[in-house]
Design a protein around this motif. Structure first.
Motif, PDB file in Angstrom:
ATOM      1  N   ASP A  78       0.852  -1.195   0.000  1.00 31.68           N
ATOM      2  CA  ASP A  78       0.000   0.000   0.000  1.00 31.68           C
ATOM      3  C   ASP A  78       0.888   1.246   0.000  1.00 31.68           C
ATOM      4  O   ASP A  78       2.021   1.220   0.467  1.00 31.68           O
ATOM      5  CB  ASP A  78      -0.941   0.015   1.202  1.00 31.68           C
ATOM      6  CG  ASP A  78      -2.138   0.951   0.987  1.00 31.68           C
ATOM      7  OD1 ASP A  78      -2.359   1.394  -0.168  1.00 31.68           O
ATOM      8  OD2 ASP A  78      -2.843   1.241   1.957  1.00 31.68           O
ATOM      9  N   PHE A  79       0.372   2.306  -0.550  1.00 28.31           N
ATOM     10  CA  PHE A  79       1.096   3.574  -0.604  1.00 28.31           C
ATOM     11  C   PHE A  79       0.099   4.687  -0.367  1.00 28.31           C
ATOM     12  O   PHE A  79      -1.108   4.493  -0.511  1.00 28.31           O
ATOM     13  CB  PHE A  79       1.798   3.751  -1.953  1.00 28.31           C
ATOM     14  CG  PHE A  79       0.861   3.702  -3.142  1.00 28.31           C
ATOM     15  CD1 PHE A  79       0.136   4.825  -3.525  1.00 28.31           C
ATOM     16  CD2 PHE A  79       0.703   2.534  -3.871  1.00 28.31           C
ATOM     17  CE1 PHE A  79      -0.738   4.775  -4.606  1.00 28.31           C
ATOM     18  CE2 PHE A  79      -0.169   2.476  -4.954  1.00 28.31           C
ATOM     19  CZ  PHE A  79      -0.889   3.605  -5.320  1.00 28.31           C
ATOM     20  N   GLN A  80       0.594   5.846  -0.029  1.00 26.99           N
ATOM     21  CA  GLN A  80      -0.229   7.051   0.121  1.00 26.99           C
ATOM     22  C   GLN A  80       0.541   8.213  -0.449  1.00 26.99           C
ATOM     23  O   GLN A  80       1.690   8.435  -0.068  1.00 26.99           O
ATOM     24  CB  GLN A  80      -0.480   7.322   1.609  1.00 26.99           C
ATOM     25  CG  GLN A  80      -1.781   6.796   2.111  1.00 26.99           C
ATOM     26  CD  GLN A  80      -2.180   7.470   3.425  1.00 26.99           C
ATOM     27  OE1 GLN A  80      -1.337   7.775   4.240  1.00 26.99           O
ATOM     28  NE2 GLN A  80      -3.457   7.701   3.591  1.00 26.99           N
ATOM     29  N   LEU A  81      -0.084   8.944  -1.375  1.00 27.73           N
ATOM     30  CA  LEU A  81       0.576  10.105  -1.979  1.00 27.73           C
ATOM     31  C   LEU A  81      -0.426  11.234  -2.173  1.00 27.73           C
ATOM     32  O   LEU A  81      -1.609  11.002  -2.415  1.00 27.73           O
ATOM     33  CB  LEU A  81       1.157   9.731  -3.352  1.00 27.73           C
ATOM     34  CG  LEU A  81       2.466   8.962  -3.378  1.00 27.73           C
ATOM     35  CD1 LEU A  81       2.836   8.631  -4.812  1.00 27.73           C
ATOM     36  CD2 LEU A  81       3.593   9.736  -2.721  1.00 27.73           C
ATOM     37  N   PRO A  82       0.084  12.479  -2.110  1.00 26.45           N
ATOM     38  CA  PRO A  82      -0.775  13.622  -2.414  1.00 26.45           C
ATOM     39  C   PRO A  82      -1.144  13.612  -3.897  1.00 26.45           C
ATOM     40  O   PRO A  82      -0.339  13.229  -4.745  1.00 26.45           O
ATOM     41  CB  PRO A  82       0.092  14.831  -2.064  1.00 26.45           C
ATOM     42  CG  PRO A  82       1.500  14.339  -2.060  1.00 26.45           C
ATOM     43  CD  PRO A  82       1.453  12.867  -1.772  1.00 26.45           C
ATOM     44  N   ALA A  83      -2.382  14.033  -4.177  1.00 26.95           N
ATOM     45  CA  ALA A  83      -2.882  14.011  -5.554  1.00 26.95           C
ATOM     46  C   ALA A  83      -3.654  15.297  -5.844  1.00 26.95           C
ATOM     47  O   ALA A  83      -3.958  16.074  -4.933  1.00 26.95           O
ATOM     48  CB  ALA A  83      -3.799  12.807  -5.746  1.00 26.95           C
TER      49      ALA A  83
ATOM     50  N   HIS B  56       0.844  19.795 -11.021  1.00 30.61           N
ATOM     51  CA  HIS B  56      -0.126  18.825 -11.534  1.00 30.61           C
ATOM     52  C   HIS B  56      -1.497  19.460 -11.753  1.00 30.61           C
ATOM     53  O   HIS B  56      -2.164  19.175 -12.738  1.00 30.61           O
ATOM     54  CB  HIS B  56      -0.294  17.661 -10.556  1.00 30.61           C
ATOM     55  CG  HIS B  56       0.757  16.609 -10.623  1.00 30.61           C
ATOM     56  ND1 HIS B  56       1.652  16.482 -11.658  1.00 30.61           N
ATOM     57  CD2 HIS B  56       1.038  15.589  -9.759  1.00 30.61           C
ATOM     58  CE1 HIS B  56       2.435  15.436 -11.434  1.00 30.61           C
ATOM     59  NE2 HIS B  56       2.083  14.886 -10.281  1.00 30.61           N
ATOM     60  N   GLU B  57      -1.923  20.292 -10.798  1.00 28.98           N
ATOM     61  CA  GLU B  57      -3.248  20.936 -10.906  1.00 28.98           C
ATOM     62  C   GLU B  57      -3.338  21.740 -12.205  1.00 28.98           C
ATOM     63  O   GLU B  57      -4.323  21.656 -12.927  1.00 28.98           O
ATOM     64  CB  GLU B  57      -3.527  21.853  -9.710  1.00 28.98           C
ATOM     65  CG  GLU B  57      -3.758  21.138  -8.395  1.00 28.98           C
ATOM     66  CD  GLU B  57      -5.070  20.379  -8.287  1.00 28.98           C
ATOM     67  OE1 GLU B  57      -5.864  20.326  -9.244  1.00 28.98           O
ATOM     68  OE2 GLU B  57      -5.294  19.792  -7.199  1.00 28.98           O
TER      69      GLU B  57
ATOM     70  N   PHE C 216      -1.488  21.384 -14.963  1.00 22.52           N
ATOM     71  CA  PHE C 216      -1.375  20.466 -16.094  1.00 22.52           C
ATOM     72  C   PHE C 216      -2.708  19.759 -16.329  1.00 22.52           C
ATOM     73  O   PHE C 216      -3.217  19.700 -17.453  1.00 22.52           O
ATOM     74  CB  PHE C 216      -0.254  19.465 -15.787  1.00 22.52           C
ATOM     75  CG  PHE C 216       0.100  18.513 -16.900  1.00 22.52           C
ATOM     76  CD1 PHE C 216       0.260  18.936 -18.210  1.00 22.52           C
ATOM     77  CD2 PHE C 216       0.342  17.175 -16.620  1.00 22.52           C
ATOM     78  CE1 PHE C 216       0.626  18.050 -19.226  1.00 22.52           C
ATOM     79  CE2 PHE C 216       0.707  16.279 -17.616  1.00 22.52           C
ATOM     80  CZ  PHE C 216       0.844  16.722 -18.918  1.00 22.52           C
ATOM     81  N   LYS C 217      -3.302  19.253 -15.249  1.00 25.44           N
ATOM     82  CA  LYS C 217      -4.580  18.534 -15.334  1.00 25.44           C
ATOM     83  C   LYS C 217      -5.676  19.449 -15.871  1.00 25.44           C
ATOM     84  O   LYS C 217      -6.452  19.068 -16.745  1.00 25.44           O
ATOM     85  CB  LYS C 217      -4.957  17.991 -13.948  1.00 25.44           C
ATOM     86  CG  LYS C 217      -6.280  17.271 -13.936  1.00 25.44           C
ATOM     87  CD  LYS C 217      -6.661  16.767 -12.557  1.00 25.44           C
ATOM     88  CE  LYS C 217      -8.074  16.218 -12.623  1.00 25.44           C
ATOM     89  NZ  LYS C 217      -8.527  15.635 -11.383  1.00 25.44           N
ATOM     90  N   CYS C 218      -5.731  20.666 -15.347  1.00 25.42           N
ATOM     91  CA  CYS C 218      -6.757  21.636 -15.743  1.00 25.42           C
ATOM     92  C   CYS C 218      -6.592  22.018 -17.218  1.00 25.42           C
ATOM     93  O   CYS C 218      -7.547  21.997 -17.993  1.00 25.42           O
ATOM     94  CB  CYS C 218      -6.652  22.860 -14.839  1.00 25.42           C
ATOM     95  SG  CYS C 218      -7.886  24.101 -15.219  1.00 25.42           S
ATOM     96  N   LYS C 219      -5.371  22.343 -17.597  1.00 23.61           N
ATOM     97  CA  LYS C 219      -5.071  22.779 -18.970  1.00 23.61           C
ATOM     98  C   LYS C 219      -5.425  21.689 -19.992  1.00 23.61           C
ATOM     99  O   LYS C 219      -5.922  21.979 -21.074  1.00 23.61           O
ATOM    100  CB  LYS C 219      -3.575  23.120 -19.045  1.00 23.61           C
ATOM    101  CG  LYS C 219      -3.114  23.734 -20.341  1.00 23.61           C
ATOM    102  CD  LYS C 219      -1.695  24.247 -20.153  1.00 23.61           C
ATOM    103  CE  LYS C 219      -0.925  24.314 -21.437  1.00 23.61           C
ATOM    104  NZ  LYS C 219       0.496  24.582 -21.213  1.00 23.61           N
ATOM    105  N   GLN C 220      -5.173  20.424 -19.629  1.00 25.55           N
ATOM    106  CA  GLN C 220      -5.404  19.312 -20.559  1.00 25.55           C
ATOM    107  C   GLN C 220      -6.766  18.653 -20.378  1.00 25.55           C
ATOM    108  O   GLN C 220      -7.132  17.765 -21.149  1.00 25.55           O
ATOM    109  CB  GLN C 220      -4.293  18.251 -20.402  1.00 25.55           C
ATOM    110  CG  GLN C 220      -2.905  18.769 -20.713  1.00 25.55           C
ATOM    111  CD  GLN C 220      -2.789  19.336 -22.116  1.00 25.55           C
ATOM    112  OE1 GLN C 220      -3.459  18.890 -23.053  1.00 25.55           O
ATOM    113  NE2 GLN C 220      -1.940  20.336 -22.274  1.00 25.55           N
TER     114      GLN C 220
END
Length: 155
Positions: free
Chosen positions: A12-17, A78-79, A81-85
């Motif tokens: 298991d892992f936990q990362l900010p997204a 990331h925010e 990049f995600k928004c733009k694409q």
């Protein structure tokens, strides 16, 4: 740090997204999880790869598969990049290379004649029970999404 091995349960892992979330493997129990690692937000190959996953999202959803992109960029990057694409999936920020090391995707690469440490474009498929069932290394962007979909359709 434990590594993810084909045929074994992924630790298991936990990362900010994106979306102000912290995501873990446990969040996706009962679904297939496709983790795609890419070098950097807003670069040509990474943009094309993300767009290809975006453009096929309904096919992945129909196959009970969730997509997550992973790079060492910050959540803030990331925010944008995600928004733009217009990506309909979350991007994980792995600035401490926790997931990159687990999946062994940090490699020495040639960049403009210099040796640099970076993410080797790779994709991993984890099944509904959390087992790593397939990996694609040294991914070629042009044909990658089709290859992944073909594999999923054969399961």
């Amino acid at each position: 740090m434990t590594t993810a091995t084909l045929g074994q349960t992924v630790p298991d892992f936990q990362l900010p997204a994106t979306g102000d979330k912290t995501l873990s493997l446990a969040d996706f129990a009962g679904k297939k999880l496709l983790l795609y690692f890419y070098p950097k937000d807003n670069t040509p190959g990474c943009t094309q790869e993300g767009q290809a996953f975006r453009d096929h999202i309904q096919q992945f959803e129909a196959l009970n598969t969730v997509i997550l992109g992973v790079s060492r960029d910050s959540v803030k990057m990331h925010e944008g990049f995600k928004c733009k694409q217009g990506f309909p999936f979350d991007l994980l920020s792995d600035q401490e290379e926790q997931l990159c090391q687990m999946f062994d995707v940090i490699k020495m690469k040639n960049m403009y004649g210099k040796q640099v440490r970076g993410i080797e474009r790779s994709t991993f498929l984890i099944d509904e029970a959390g087992v790593l069932i397939h990996e694609w290394r040294k991914v070629k962007v042009k044909t990658h999404v089709e290859e992944v979909l073909q594999y999923l359709q054969q399961l």
